[in-house]
Enzyme design. Structure first.
Site, PDB file in Angstrom:
ATOM      1  N   LYS A  54     -15.085  26.776  32.967  1.00 51.86           N
ATOM      2  CA  LYS A  54     -14.244  27.066  31.802  1.00 51.86           C
ATOM      3  C   LYS A  54     -12.917  27.674  32.232  1.00 51.86           C
ATOM      4  O   LYS A  54     -11.845  27.233  31.797  1.00 51.86           O
ATOM      5  CB  LYS A  54     -14.981  28.048  30.872  1.00 51.86           C
ATOM      6  CG  LYS A  54     -14.105  28.711  29.837  1.00 51.86           C
ATOM      7  CD  LYS A  54     -14.882  29.639  28.940  1.00 51.86           C
ATOM      8  CE  LYS A  54     -15.027  31.066  29.408  1.00 51.86           C
ATOM      9  NZ  LYS A  54     -13.804  31.896  29.319  1.00 51.86           N
ATOM     10  N   ASN A  55     -12.985  28.705  33.093  1.00 53.35           N
ATOM     11  CA  ASN A  55     -11.761  29.443  33.423  1.00 53.35           C
ATOM     12  C   ASN A  55     -10.848  28.707  34.402  1.00 53.35           C
ATOM     13  O   ASN A  55      -9.751  29.185  34.703  1.00 53.35           O
ATOM     14  CB  ASN A  55     -12.106  30.841  33.943  1.00 53.35           C
ATOM     15  CG  ASN A  55     -12.629  31.727  32.820  1.00 53.35           C
ATOM     16  OD1 ASN A  55     -12.519  31.371  31.641  1.00 53.35           O
ATOM     17  ND2 ASN A  55     -13.204  32.859  33.174  1.00 53.35           N
TER      18      ASN A  55
ATOM     19  N   ARG B 102      -6.947  44.585  26.778  1.00 55.61           N
ATOM     20  CA  ARG B 102      -6.441  43.396  27.453  1.00 55.61           C
ATOM     21  C   ARG B 102      -5.009  43.011  27.061  1.00 55.61           C
ATOM     22  O   ARG B 102      -4.767  41.985  26.417  1.00 55.61           O
ATOM     23  CB  ARG B 102      -7.392  42.210  27.228  1.00 55.61           C
ATOM     24  CG  ARG B 102      -8.762  42.468  27.791  1.00 55.61           C
ATOM     25  CD  ARG B 102      -9.691  41.329  27.574  1.00 55.61           C
ATOM     26  NE  ARG B 102      -9.481  40.226  28.485  1.00 55.61           N
ATOM     27  CZ  ARG B 102     -10.103  39.056  28.383  1.00 55.61           C
ATOM     28  NH1 ARG B 102     -10.938  38.847  27.395  1.00 55.61           N
ATOM     29  NH2 ARG B 102      -9.868  38.109  29.257  1.00 55.61           N
TER      30      ARG B 102
ATOM     31  N   ASP C  43     -17.374  39.069  35.378  1.00 58.50           N
ATOM     32  CA  ASP C  43     -18.044  38.102  34.494  1.00 58.50           C
ATOM     33  C   ASP C  43     -19.519  37.896  34.841  1.00 58.50           C
ATOM     34  O   ASP C  43     -20.217  37.142  34.157  1.00 58.50           O
ATOM     35  CB  ASP C  43     -17.310  36.750  34.533  1.00 58.50           C
ATOM     36  CG  ASP C  43     -15.962  36.817  33.837  1.00 58.50           C
ATOM     37  OD1 ASP C  43     -15.721  37.789  33.100  1.00 58.50           O
ATOM     38  OD2 ASP C  43     -15.146  35.897  34.036  1.00 58.50           O
TER      39      ASP C  43
ATOM     40  N   CYS D 288      -9.964  42.711  22.201  1.00 56.99           N
ATOM     41  CA  CYS D 288     -11.131  41.842  22.131  1.00 56.99           C
ATOM     42  C   CYS D 288     -12.344  42.691  22.469  1.00 56.99           C
ATOM     43  O   CYS D 288     -12.199  43.865  22.805  1.00 56.99           O
ATOM     44  CB  CYS D 288     -11.002  40.654  23.072  1.00 56.99           C
ATOM     45  SG  CYS D 288     -11.225  41.073  24.789  1.00 56.99           S
TER      46      CYS D 288
ATOM     47  N   ARG E 157     -19.166  29.464  23.772  1.00 55.37           N
ATOM     48  CA  ARG E 157     -17.798  29.464  24.321  1.00 55.37           C
ATOM     49  C   ARG E 157     -17.805  29.121  25.800  1.00 55.37           C
ATOM     50  O   ARG E 157     -16.805  28.617  26.321  1.00 55.37           O
ATOM     51  CB  ARG E 157     -17.160  30.851  24.159  1.00 55.37           C
ATOM     52  CG  ARG E 157     -16.849  31.211  22.729  1.00 55.37           C
ATOM     53  CD  ARG E 157     -16.061  32.498  22.680  1.00 55.37           C
ATOM     54  NE  ARG E 157     -15.034  32.475  23.710  1.00 55.37           N
ATOM     55  CZ  ARG E 157     -14.554  33.543  24.331  1.00 55.37           C
ATOM     56  NH1 ARG E 157     -15.000  34.738  24.018  1.00 55.37           N
ATOM     57  NH2 ARG E 157     -13.628  33.434  25.246  1.00 55.37           N
TER      58      ARG E 157
HETATM   59  N1  EPU Z   1      -4.085  43.496  32.533  1.00 52.18           N
HETATM   60  C1  EPU Z   1      -3.044  44.250  32.058  1.00 52.18           C
HETATM   61  N2  EPU Z   1      -1.892  43.619  31.670  1.00 52.18           N
HETATM   62  C2  EPU Z   1      -1.759  42.258  31.739  1.00 52.18           C
HETATM   63  C3  EPU Z   1      -2.836  41.473  32.228  1.00 52.18           C
HETATM   64  C4  EPU Z   1      -3.988  42.140  32.625  1.00 52.18           C
HETATM   65  O1  EPU Z   1      -3.135  45.471  31.996  1.00 52.18           O
HETATM   66  O2  EPU Z   1      -0.696  41.737  31.361  1.00 52.18           O
HETATM   67  C5  EPU Z   1      -5.338  44.151  32.982  1.00 52.18           C
HETATM   68  C6  EPU Z   1      -6.529  43.792  32.096  1.00 52.18           C
HETATM   69  O3  EPU Z   1      -6.602  44.557  30.933  1.00 52.18           O
HETATM   70  C7  EPU Z   1      -7.685  43.987  33.056  1.00 52.18           C
HETATM   71  C8  EPU Z   1      -7.099  43.564  34.403  1.00 52.18           C
HETATM   72  O4  EPU Z   1      -5.677  43.649  34.245  1.00 52.18           O
HETATM   73  O5  EPU Z   1      -8.005  45.361  33.108  1.00 52.18           O
HETATM   74  C9  EPU Z   1      -7.468  42.179  34.868  1.00 52.18           C
HETATM   75  O6  EPU Z   1      -7.360  41.264  33.791  1.00 52.18           O
HETATM   76  P1  EPU Z   1      -6.964  39.743  33.989  1.00 52.18           P
HETATM   77  O7  EPU Z   1      -5.586  39.538  33.492  1.00 52.18           O
HETATM   78  O8  EPU Z   1      -7.263  39.310  35.387  1.00 52.18           O
HETATM   79  O9  EPU Z   1      -7.971  39.021  32.985  1.00 52.18           O
HETATM   80  P2  EPU Z   1      -7.672  37.687  32.184  1.00 52.18           P
HETATM   81  O10 EPU Z   1      -6.771  36.826  32.976  1.00 52.18           O
HETATM   82  O11 EPU Z   1      -7.290  38.016  30.794  1.00 52.18           O
HETATM   83  C10 EPU Z   1      -9.609  36.260  33.222  1.00 52.18           C
HETATM   84  C11 EPU Z   1     -10.785  35.497  32.716  1.00 52.18           C
HETATM   85  C12 EPU Z   1     -11.843  36.491  32.224  1.00 52.18           C
HETATM   86  C13 EPU Z   1     -12.240  37.384  33.400  1.00 52.18           C
HETATM   87  C14 EPU Z   1     -10.989  38.090  33.973  1.00 52.18           C
HETATM   88  C15 EPU Z   1     -11.278  38.913  35.205  1.00 52.18           C
HETATM   89  C16 EPU Z   1      -9.813  33.428  31.971  1.00 52.18           C
HETATM   90  C17 EPU Z   1      -9.450  32.535  30.848  1.00 52.18           C
HETATM   91  N3  EPU Z   1     -10.370  34.608  31.647  1.00 52.18           N
HETATM   92  O12 EPU Z   1      -9.110  37.029  32.132  1.00 52.18           O
HETATM   93  O13 EPU Z   1     -12.958  35.721  31.823  1.00 52.18           O
HETATM   94  O14 EPU Z   1     -13.156  38.353  32.974  1.00 52.18           O
HETATM   95  O15 EPU Z   1      -9.987  37.090  34.314  1.00 52.18           O
HETATM   96  O16 EPU Z   1     -11.826  38.137  36.204  1.00 52.18           O
HETATM   97  O17 EPU Z   1      -9.631  33.079  33.129  1.00 52.18           O
HETATM   98  C18 EPU Z   1     -14.952  35.268  30.605  1.00 52.18           C
HETATM   99  O18 EPU Z   1     -14.916  34.115  31.057  1.00 52.18           O
HETATM  100  O19 EPU Z   1     -15.946  35.728  29.990  1.00 52.18           O
HETATM  101  C19 EPU Z   1     -13.792  36.140  30.785  1.00 52.18           C
HETATM  102  C20 EPU Z   1     -13.585  37.224  30.037  1.00 52.18           C
END
Ligand code: EPU
Length: 427
Positions: free
Chosen positions: A22-23, A121, A311, A116, A405
């Site tokens: 998915k990701n 996030r 995850d 969420c 999902r």
């Molecule tokens: N963060 C910030 N500011 C930002 C972006 C991130 O503070 O602008 C923080 C987040 O709040 C978190 C950390 O940085 O504490 C890392 O978050 P990240 O941005 O890496 O998460 P994401 O890109 O929103 C993806 C996956 C998630 C997975 C995380 C961590 C996708 C679509 N989603 O989310 O997947 O948990 O990376 O590996 O790739 C899931 O599949 O169930 C899922 C939640």
């Protein structure tokens, strides 16, 4: 609304084929927006989230066709640069259209995702990065409005924390920027490698694949893509944990064992017999003595890749409720990712939360008891499935739309492994 009914206590055996990730699929789908033409993505899982993303692409003017697991996307004519609230609120990953839209159209309007279930996030790193490349940003009416009068320009961008979708957004945008962009402290998840491969196949010039320093030499034009989605490491990990938690033995096939280094190490430390081939992982038990099958308590701490994945935290905790002894689960990525704990308590688990850590006192194998529980987010739900499969008696998991999902054909795959599980309408 549907619920999942599980009659637990049956060891799972056999082999399960892993679907596309998915990701990885979501950023690849977003990347097709970068350039007009007919793109082809293979091994795309048919999930609620991929269907929502197709709806979003169609809203932007993309034509889509799915045959089996191949998705064709025609991005020749885009009619909108806006990701509306109704779609973004159901799936945060919608923010992945920001980078490609602003790079191709010079504008993007995306609803802020808001909070969420697993935490606040924010997307401040995405916005900061795109501003560094020359976009101007306004926040109004709950929307992020990005505009760029001229082409984006390469810059050095440092992320305070490695962000997966933030790195992906900047990789896509920088591919079409003038000059060179350097992303420092970039995320290194395998899904990012998949995106780098797709962009490279489209004609992008990217160095540093698999490292935390990505160098992107912008190009003027990209070609349409033909790319395969990598196997879902989180789905693979979830089935491995389910097999072990039921005291069974079996394999996940069509996967990438090298994408799960930390989980496999933790399973070995817990006393599980783990063997790997190039694309299969098999788990089982060593010859057991009088004490029967026993799991050792093993601590985990979630970290960016190649550390232990957040995850797979909830699912590992479900397994550890059955260890002999105790262990500590430390969540460092998201602030609210222990929602499954209260539900596991309903099944008899002994877990105490202290800030970002949870101490699990193991009950021994088969120690959980079935109960009605509620799914709260995708991965919390899959931990309840693991708990339900290993518990004695019946477990009813409500709100299973969360599971849909991210897990393709979950009921069929579990049934093939010997589980007694089905969906029912909730009263
Ligand atoms: N963060 C910030 N500011 C930002 C972006 C991130 O503070 O602008 C923080 C987040 O709040 C978190 C950390 O940085 O504490 C890392 O978050 P990240 O941005 O890496 O998460 P994401 O890109 O929103 C993806 C996956 C998630 C997975 C995380 C961590 C996708 C679509 N989603 O989310 O997947 O948990 O990376 O590996 O790739 C899931 O599949 O169930 C899922 C939640």
């Amino acid at each position: 609304m549907e619920k999942l009914v599980i009659h637990g206590g049956r060891p799972l055996h056999g082999e399960v084929k892993i679907s596309g990730a998915k990701n990885a699929a979501l950023p690849l789908m977003a990347a097709t927006l970068l350039t007009p033409g007919k793109h082809r993505l293979r091994n795309v899982p048919n999930l609620r989230d991929t269907r929502t993303f197709i709806r979003l692409l169609e809203y932007l003017g993309v034509k889509s066709e799915r045959v089996g697991d191949t998705l064709s996307l025609d991005t020749t004519n885009l009619s909108s640069a806006e990701a509306p609230y109704d779609l973004v609120k159901t799936m945060r990953a919608s923010v992945l259209v920001l980078g490609p839209l602003v790079a191709r159209l010079g504008q993007a309007r995306v609803s802020l995702p808001g909070g969420c279930a697993i935490g606040a996030r924010p997307i401040d790193f995405h916005i900061m990065g795109l501003e560094r490349l020359g976009a101007t940003c306004h926040l109004e009416g709950g929307y992020v409005d990005l505009k760029c009068e001229r082409a984006l320009r390469g810059e050095v961008i440092y992320f305070d924390i490695p962000t997966v979708t933030g790195t992906e957004n900047l990789l896509m945008a920088a591919s079409l920027a003038e000059g060179t962009t350097v992303l420092k402290n970039a995320a290194k998840e395998p899904e990012i490698g998949n995106l780098v491969d797709m962009l490279t196949g489209m004609g992008a010039k990217i160095e540093g694949r698999g490292t935390d320093s990505l160098i992107i030499h912008g190009v003027k034009h990209l070609q349409p893509a033909d790319c395969e989605v990598i196997p879902d490491r989180i789905e693979a990990g979830t089935y491995l944990l389910a097999i072990v938690a039921t005291g069974g033995s079996g394999s996940v096939s069509h996967c990438r064992p090298d994408h799960l280094p930390s989980l496999l190490e933790k399973l070995r430390l817990a006393g599980v017999n783990v063997t790997e081939t190039r694309d299969t992982i098999t788990v089982g038990w060593n010859e057991t003595g009088e004490g029967g099958k026993q799991l050792k308590g093993v601590n985990i701490k979630t970290m960016p890749y190649p550390g232990y994945p957040t995850d797979l935290q909830a699912q590992f905790m479900a397994l550890m409720t059955q260890c002999s002894g105790s262990c500590v689960v430390n969540e460092t990525i998201f602030e609210n990712r222990f929602m499954h704990v209260a539900e596991l308590h309903r099944m008899g688990a002994n877990i105490k939360i202290d800030g970002h850590s949870a101490r699990v006192e193991g009950l021994g194998m088969g120690g959980l008891k079935g109960a009605p529980v509620m799914a709260t987010d995708l991965r919390a739900s899959s931990s309840l499935v693991i708990a339900g499969l290993s518990a004695s008696g019946r477990t009813d998991i409500s709100r299973i739309y969360h599971l849909e999902r991210g897990y393709e054909n979950l009921v069929d795959k579990l049934t093939k492994l010997g589980a007694k599980v089905w969906k029912e309408d909730e009263q």
